[in-house]
Design an enzyme around this catalytic site. Sequence first.
Site, PDB file in Angstrom:
ATOM      1  CD1 TRP A 102       7.704  -3.020   0.605  1.00  0.00           C
ATOM      2  CD2 TRP A 102       5.512  -2.645   0.337  1.00  0.00           C
ATOM      3  NE1 TRP A 102       7.543  -2.391   1.695  1.00  0.00           N
ATOM      4  CE2 TRP A 102       6.257  -2.191   1.580  1.00  0.00           C
ATOM      5  CE3 TRP A 102       4.132  -2.749   0.003  1.00  0.00           C
ATOM      6  CZ2 TRP A 102       5.084  -1.589   2.507  1.00  0.00           C
ATOM      7  CZ3 TRP A 102       3.437  -2.217   0.979  1.00  0.00           C
ATOM      8  CH2 TRP A 102       3.891  -1.255   2.283  1.00  0.00           C
ATOM      9  CG  ASP A 174       7.222   0.030  -5.299  1.00  0.00           C
ATOM     10  OD1 ASP A 174       7.292   1.392  -4.795  1.00  0.00           O
ATOM     11  OD2 ASP A 174       6.613  -0.589  -4.687  1.00  0.00           O
ATOM     12  CE  LYS A 198       9.001   3.158   2.682  1.00  0.00           C
ATOM     13  NZ  LYS A 198       7.831   2.390   2.117  1.00  0.00           N
TER      14      LYS A 198
END
Length: 362
Positions: A102, A174, A198
């Site tokens: 990511w 993030d 999430k």
Amino acid sequence: MSEVFNFCAGPAMLPKAVMVKAQEEFINWNSTGSSVMELSHRSSIYMAMAAQAETDLRELMAIPNNYKVLFCHGGGRGQFSAVPLNLLPQGKSADYIVNGSWSKAAATEAKNFGEINVINIRETHADGETSLTPSQNWALNEDAAYVHYCPNETVDGIEMNEIPETKGVPLVADMSSTILSHEIDVTKFGLIYAGAQKNIGPSGLTIVIVREDLLGNAQQATPCIMNYQTSANNDSMYNTPPTYAWYLAGLVFQWLKTLGGVKAIASINQQKAELLYQTIDNSDFYQNNIETKYRSKMNIPFWLKDESLNDTFLAQAEAQGLMALKGHRIVGGMRASIYNAMPIEGIQALVTFMKKFEQENK
Ligand SMILES: *Cc1c(COP(=O)(O)O)cnc(C)c1O
């Protein structure tokens, strides 16, 4: 139907109590005779709910008053563009720490909007163990507009618990797969963002927590719906926000508060992760090759030493109600995502199954 535990990395399972409450008020919310999703975001009843959700999140994370909390669209990847558009002025550069897929994707996207300095911190020890370069050895640029990193790499199962020291350069994180999983000091960050699917709620909502002094310097071409200043000036209602996702996130925040807040859930998360890692480490049938101190407490990848058993493992797990354990296609193997909403009973059921499977297939 027997109980199902969903180990999906995202969208992930939500707390049962939240789902039951949402179901109860699905078609008649707060005696309005309507569903939340049918109401105007500008109605006073909706705005009160939205404001309460923000207040609850501020309380849960101890977010200081000089930070704005924005409820945005566009997911984590939307922020891969929004961050440089808002924080990277012409003539400056930004540092991107890369420790997994990511953070790498974030760096790649940011390159469309300015000069990006990529700092790869992934290391592999001689014995094959995955590790990271300690933050004091990162080659950071003191003039960078910001430093971007991903404290929990969802695909790779790598977590950095220590907050890097950036000597005054704003730190951007993030936190899509780690927000609200343990306590953090928000004042150490310039900006935190997280897709909701999430650890917060359903997909379609993205939370941005940004220090006020970082607003107002967006690049000329920034789309108005990505401009933090515009969002902040309009209480995240410049355009129609993801109203139902916002409401569900609010229910999750209330659930978390009832449970005792982030400190309480962090201790449960610790127990959950320990139970699963112990099961992996105590067997020579399963393995996880990430250095212990960088192991994620949210996303736990593991591999069967005999990979020809993968399909059987997954099929039998599903038959037991243990869903979505297949690893990400780029790393293979298995992955158990065990966010806040996963009860400890889910991990107990998983390790019981793993031990039995090992017995039967050794
Ligand atoms: C899931 C995830 C993303 C991508 O989120 P989308 O909402 O699908 O754009 C970004 N970063 C991290 C760390 C993630 O776990």
